[in-house]
Write a protein that holds these residues in place. Structure first.
Motif, PDB file in Angstrom:
ATOM      1  N   ALA A 129      57.595   0.053 -17.084  1.00  0.00           N
ATOM      2  CA  ALA A 129      56.343   0.759 -17.363  1.00  0.00           C
ATOM      3  C   ALA A 129      55.171  -0.166 -17.023  1.00  0.00           C
ATOM      4  N   SER A 130      53.967   0.431 -17.025  1.00  0.00           N
ATOM      5  CA  SER A 130      52.790  -0.327 -16.606  1.00  0.00           C
ATOM      6  C   SER A 130      51.701  -0.272 -17.667  1.00  0.00           C
ATOM      7  N   ILE A 131      51.097  -1.430 -17.954  1.00  0.00           N
ATOM      8  CA  ILE A 131      49.963  -1.430 -18.885  1.00  0.00           C
ATOM      9  C   ILE A 131      48.767  -2.056 -18.172  1.00  0.00           C
ATOM     10  N   THR A 132      47.934  -1.193 -17.593  1.00  0.00           N
ATOM     11  CA  THR A 132      46.701  -1.669 -16.954  1.00  0.00           C
ATOM     12  C   THR A 132      45.494  -1.292 -17.808  1.00  0.00           C
ATOM     13  N   SER A 133      45.533  -0.101 -18.413  1.00  0.00           N
ATOM     14  CA  SER A 133      44.367   0.376 -19.172  1.00  0.00           C
ATOM     15  C   SER A 133      44.210  -0.428 -20.467  1.00  0.00           C
ATOM     16  N   GLU A 134      42.962  -0.551 -20.915  1.00  0.00           N
ATOM     17  CA  GLU A 134      42.713  -1.355 -22.123  1.00  0.00           C
ATOM     18  C   GLU A 134      41.479  -0.823 -22.838  1.00  0.00           C
ATOM     19  N   THR A 162      45.007   1.808 -23.829  1.00  0.00           N
ATOM     20  CA  THR A 162      44.615   3.197 -24.118  1.00  0.00           C
ATOM     21  C   THR A 162      45.714   4.189 -23.770  1.00  0.00           C
ATOM     22  N   THR A 163      46.507   3.877 -22.753  1.00  0.00           N
ATOM     23  CA  THR A 163      47.510   4.810 -22.249  1.00  0.00           C
ATOM     24  C   THR A 163      48.706   4.024 -21.720  1.00  0.00           C
ATOM     25  N   VAL A 164      49.886   4.264 -22.290  1.00  0.00           N
ATOM     26  CA  VAL A 164      51.083   3.590 -21.770  1.00  0.00           C
ATOM     27  C   VAL A 164      52.158   4.642 -21.541  1.00  0.00           C
ATOM     28  N   SER A 165      52.387   4.984 -20.285  1.00  0.00           N
ATOM     29  CA  SER A 165      53.393   6.003 -19.982  1.00  0.00           C
ATOM     30  C   SER A 165      54.794   5.465 -20.249  1.00  0.00           C
ATOM     31  N   TYR A 166      55.627   6.283 -20.810  1.00  0.00           N
ATOM     32  CA  TYR A 166      57.049   6.020 -21.142  1.00  0.00           C
ATOM     33  C   TYR A 166      57.310   4.603 -21.662  1.00  0.00           C
ATOM     34  N   SER A 374      42.992  14.152 -10.826  1.00  0.00           N
ATOM     35  CA  SER A 374      41.642  13.626 -10.582  1.00  0.00           C
ATOM     36  C   SER A 374      41.183  12.672 -11.690  1.00  0.00           C
ATOM     37  N   LEU A 375      41.910  12.679 -12.825  1.00  0.00           N
ATOM     38  CA  LEU A 375      41.529  11.800 -13.951  1.00  0.00           C
ATOM     39  C   LEU A 375      42.283  10.483 -13.933  1.00  0.00           C
ATOM     40  N   MET A 376      43.451  10.518 -13.306  1.00  0.00           N
ATOM     41  CA  MET A 376      44.355   9.369 -13.351  1.00  0.00           C
ATOM     42  C   MET A 376      43.834   8.331 -12.374  1.00  0.00           C
ATOM     43  N   VAL A 377      42.938   7.532 -12.872  1.00  0.00           N
ATOM     44  CA  VAL A 377      41.910   6.758 -12.201  1.00  0.00           C
ATOM     45  C   VAL A 377      40.905   7.809 -11.714  1.00  0.00           C
ATOM     46  N   SER A 378      39.830   7.893 -12.455  1.00  0.00           N
ATOM     47  CA  SER A 378      38.823   8.940 -12.257  1.00  0.00           C
ATOM     48  C   SER A 378      38.315   9.005 -10.813  1.00  0.00           C
ATOM     49  N   ASN A 379      38.309  10.224 -10.265  1.00  0.00           N
ATOM     50  CA  ASN A 379      37.779  10.389  -8.908  1.00  0.00           C
ATOM     51  C   ASN A 379      36.326   9.944  -8.823  1.00  0.00           C
ATOM     52  N   GLU A 380      35.574  10.139  -9.906  1.00  0.00           N
ATOM     53  CA  GLU A 380      34.154   9.734  -9.891  1.00  0.00           C
ATOM     54  C   GLU A 380      34.055   8.216  -9.744  1.00  0.00           C
ATOM     55  N   ARG A 381      34.918   7.523 -10.466  1.00  0.00           N
ATOM     56  CA  ARG A 381      34.936   6.054 -10.386  1.00  0.00           C
ATOM     57  C   ARG A 381      35.295   5.623  -8.955  1.00  0.00           C
ATOM     58  N   ILE A 382      36.317   6.279  -8.396  1.00  0.00           N
ATOM     59  CA  ILE A 382      36.752   5.938  -7.030  1.00  0.00           C
ATOM     60  C   ILE A 382      35.655   6.262  -6.024  1.00  0.00           C
TER      61      ILE A 382
HETATM   62  C1  LIG Z   1      49.362  11.223 -16.748  1.00  0.00           C
HETATM   63  C2  LIG Z   1      48.698   9.893 -16.942  1.00  0.00           C
HETATM   64  C3  LIG Z   1      49.466   8.768 -17.088  1.00  0.00           C
HETATM   65  C4  LIG Z   1      48.884   7.515 -17.270  1.00  0.00           C
HETATM   66  N1  LIG Z   1      49.675   6.425 -17.416  1.00  0.00           N
HETATM   67  C5  LIG Z   1      49.133   5.206 -17.612  1.00  0.00           C
HETATM   68  C6  LIG Z   1      49.966   4.054 -17.771  1.00  0.00           C
HETATM   69  O1  LIG Z   1      51.181   4.156 -17.731  1.00  0.00           O
HETATM   70  N2  LIG Z   1      49.389   2.858 -17.996  1.00  0.00           N
HETATM   71  C7  LIG Z   1      48.038   2.711 -18.019  1.00  0.00           C
HETATM   72  O2  LIG Z   1      47.578   1.591 -18.191  1.00  0.00           O
HETATM   73  N3  LIG Z   1      47.209   3.774 -17.855  1.00  0.00           N
HETATM   74  C8  LIG Z   1      47.734   5.011 -17.660  1.00  0.00           C
HETATM   75  N4  LIG Z   1      46.910   6.109 -17.514  1.00  0.00           N
HETATM   76  C9  LIG Z   1      45.470   5.901 -17.651  1.00  0.00           C
HETATM   77  C10 LIG Z   1      44.740   5.950 -16.329  1.00  0.00           C
HETATM   78  O3  LIG Z   1      45.237   5.010 -15.451  1.00  0.00           O
HETATM   79  C11 LIG Z   1      43.255   5.732 -16.542  1.00  0.00           C
HETATM   80  O4  LIG Z   1      43.049   4.533 -17.180  1.00  0.00           O
HETATM   81  C12 LIG Z   1      42.655   6.795 -17.355  1.00  0.00           C
HETATM   82  O5  LIG Z   1      43.078   8.075 -16.902  1.00  0.00           O
HETATM   83  C13 LIG Z   1      41.155   6.709 -17.254  1.00  0.00           C
HETATM   84  O6  LIG Z   1      40.618   7.204 -18.462  1.00  0.00           O
HETATM   85  P1  LIG Z   1      39.094   7.624 -18.617  1.00  0.00           P
HETATM   86  O7  LIG Z   1      38.946   8.992 -18.048  1.00  0.00           O
HETATM   87  O8  LIG Z   1      38.692   7.412 -20.017  1.00  0.00           O
HETATM   88  O9  LIG Z   1      38.383   6.538 -17.751  1.00  0.00           O
HETATM   89  P2  LIG Z   1      37.106   6.255 -16.982  1.00  0.00           P
HETATM   90  O10 LIG Z   1      37.467   5.923 -15.583  1.00  0.00           O
HETATM   91  O11 LIG Z   1      36.396   5.186 -17.725  1.00  0.00           O
HETATM   92  O12 LIG Z   1      36.248   7.588 -16.955  1.00  0.00           O
HETATM   93  C14 LIG Z   1      35.571   8.118 -18.082  1.00  0.00           C
HETATM   94  C15 LIG Z   1      34.517   9.093 -17.609  1.00  0.00           C
HETATM   95  O13 LIG Z   1      33.510   8.389 -16.892  1.00  0.00           O
HETATM   96  C16 LIG Z   1      33.345   8.909 -15.595  1.00  0.00           C
HETATM   97  N5  LIG Z   1      33.105   7.814 -14.668  1.00  0.00           N
HETATM   98  C17 LIG Z   1      33.793   6.649 -14.580  1.00  0.00           C
HETATM   99  N6  LIG Z   1      33.282   5.881 -13.587  1.00  0.00           N
HETATM  100  C18 LIG Z   1      32.293   6.596 -13.032  1.00  0.00           C
HETATM  101  C19 LIG Z   1      31.398   6.351 -11.957  1.00  0.00           C
HETATM  102  N7  LIG Z   1      31.417   5.202 -11.266  1.00  0.00           N
HETATM  103  N8  LIG Z   1      30.488   7.318 -11.645  1.00  0.00           N
HETATM  104  C20 LIG Z   1      30.439   8.457 -12.351  1.00  0.00           C
HETATM  105  N9  LIG Z   1      31.253   8.744 -13.377  1.00  0.00           N
HETATM  106  C21 LIG Z   1      32.170   7.825 -13.716  1.00  0.00           C
HETATM  107  C22 LIG Z   1      34.634   9.667 -15.284  1.00  0.00           C
HETATM  108  O14 LIG Z   1      34.459  10.731 -14.395  1.00  0.00           O
HETATM  109  C23 LIG Z   1      35.036  10.162 -16.661  1.00  0.00           C
HETATM  110  O15 LIG Z   1      34.374  11.365 -16.919  1.00  0.00           O
HETATM  111  C24 LIG Z   1      47.471   7.385 -17.321  1.00  0.00           C
HETATM  112  C25 LIG Z   1      46.672   8.537 -17.174  1.00  0.00           C
HETATM  113  C26 LIG Z   1      47.269   9.776 -16.992  1.00  0.00           C
HETATM  114  C27 LIG Z   1      46.394  10.990 -16.840  1.00  0.00           C
END
Ligand SMILES: Cc1cc2nc3c(=O)[nH]c(=O)nc-3n(C[C@H](O)[C@H](O)[C@H](O)COP(=O)(O)OP(=O)(O)OC[C@H]3O[C@@H](n4cnc5c(N)ncnc54)[C@H](O)[C@@H]3O)c2cc1C
Length: 396
Positions: A129-134, A162-166, A374-382
């Protein structure tokens, strides 16, 4: 080239045993349990037991260690095949391959990681599993608050994720953190912890719209091990050269697999309608034909990136350039927006029978699963990162 060798082409993938065996597990095991996995937000145990038994979890391990040595195109097709049975299972498999690739490409050559690849990943079919989010950095994978603490040959780490899959079902966790307590937030490393070396205290729930079988609640991680479990080099390199390319291609491939299954259900429905009135073309057939245009474009996009990455093989320096960063960002944004659109099309084509959860044409789970894309690494962030790069990048 595969992870470290082995040419993959569309033709070779067509006859790939790895893909056909995975497709059988998708149809015979994953699809059978997908509704229950989704309804109960539970780990797809049956699918992973079958994948382990067939030794398919070591698909990404180089052949020199006894793995399949699959390249990106083959891994993409494997994930897409599994996604057609269960989206959550495919996402777990993709995430596992991403972690394996980081170890194979950046840890290989050290006694600890060489043994881990051979004995644990191939021998025991370990799941990582992967832990990148914090908490505090959220979606920004290239920033950490927690830091690994070194003490001679030993190390320890605590992370509030914040999120740790499996996480609870995995045999190991690959964790990002700062290199040391006085390092900058972006000066990160990847550290592998094996089961028995860490605790994961669940801090939240995972009652989500979709991808429910990934079982991804928040968790407080605490682990200790040997310093040799830190992947050599920096996460800046392993992220650009491996984690991001593997994530964006494999995620795109599995989102395509989910969309493809939904469109497949729509096609089956339309064929049924056609049989009812021989000699006529059902009105929905035109919409179906149009959906296939985008389904094909989506597939060609991830396949093209996969083949280009396979051709690069070990020339990884190029992946650190803006050209590749932009291309991979574009793939991720495009696939994550097209997949829900295509599932929506399937729903419009079939109508009420796709809206019903208990119909064989149902696309409810598909719809909910792909909304995570689109949320799994936010498209807006990308998009924000791409926007900055495009201000200075000149394509030649
Ligand atoms: C199915 C699933 C499995 C996952 N599994 C794991 C896992 O195994 N391990 C792990 O570590 N993480 C995991 N994640 C977490 C994932 O990698 C992201 O960390 C998480 O989805 C981002 O959460 P966030 O929306 O709060 O983050 P943020 O990116 O902080 O976004 C929050 C809000 O801010 C907005 N935003 C952010 N940056 C910008 C910008 N530059 N401009 C405009 N708006 C912006 C976004 O659109 C969003 O509305 C998983 C997520 C999903 C959905």
């Amino acid at each position: 080239m595969g992870i470290l060798g082995g040419v993959t082409t569309r033709a070779s993938v067509k006859g790939s045993e790895l893909v056909t065996r995975t497709a059988s597990i998708a149809a015979e095991v994953a699809a059978k349990h997908a509704t229950d996995v989704d309804a109960n937000s539970r780990f797809p145990h049956e699918t992973f037991a079958a994948l382990k038994q067939a030794k398919l979890l070591s698909a990404a391990v180089p052949a020199a260690y006894g793995g399949h040595g699959a390249g990106m195109l083959e891994l993409g097709h494997q994930c897409a095949a599994l996604a057609q049975g269960c989206g959550s299972s495919a996402m777990v498999l993709a995430m596992h391959h991403i972690q394996v690739a980081c170890i194979a490409r950046h840890g290989r050559g050290t006694p600890y990681f060489d043994a881990y690849l051979r004995d644990k990943l191939v021998g025991e079919q370990a799941l990582i599993a992967s832990i990148t989010s914090e908490n505090g950095t959220f979606g920004d994978t290239r920033s950490s608050i927690c830091a690994v603490e070194l003490d001679g040959d030993a190390m320890k780490l605590a992370k509030d994720a914040t999120t740790v899959s499996y996480g609870a079902h995995a045999d190991a966790q690959l964790v990002t953190c700062r290199r040391a307590s006085d390092a900058a937030n972006s000066d990160q490393v990847l550290v592998l912890f094996e089961r028995g070396q860490y605790t994961l205290e669940q801090t939240g729930t995972w009652d989500t719209l979709g991808m429910r079988g990934t079982c991804s609640p928040g968790a407080k991680f605490a682990g200790a091990g040997a310093a040799s479990q830190i992947i050599p080099g920096s996460f800046a390199d392993s992220s650009a050269q491996t984690m991001v390319p593997y994530s964006h291609v494999l995620w795109a491939s599995l989102w395509w697999g989910i969309a493809s299954d939904a469109i497949g259900r729509a096609a089956q429905f339309v064929r049924g309608e056609a049989r009812k009135k021989p000699g006529t073309v059902p009105p929905q057939a035109v919409r179906l034909a149009k959906a296939h245009v985008e389904l094909q474009a989506m597939r060609h996009n991830w396949e093209a990136c996969a083949m280009e990455l396979d051709e690069l093989g070990d020339s990884r320096g190029e992946l650190e350039g803006m050209g590749w960063a932009l291309k991979l960002n574009q793939l991720k944004m495009s696939a994550s927006e097209l997949a829900p659109k295509l599932v929506h099309e399937a729903l419009q084509i079939v109508g009420i029978m796709a809206y019903k959860n208990d119909s064989k044409f149902s696309v409810g789970r598909h719809y909910r699963d792909v909304l995570s894309a689109s949320l799994m690494v936010s498209n807006e962030r990308i998009a924000g990162k791409s926007a900055s790069m495009l201000l200075v990048f000149k394509d030649d």
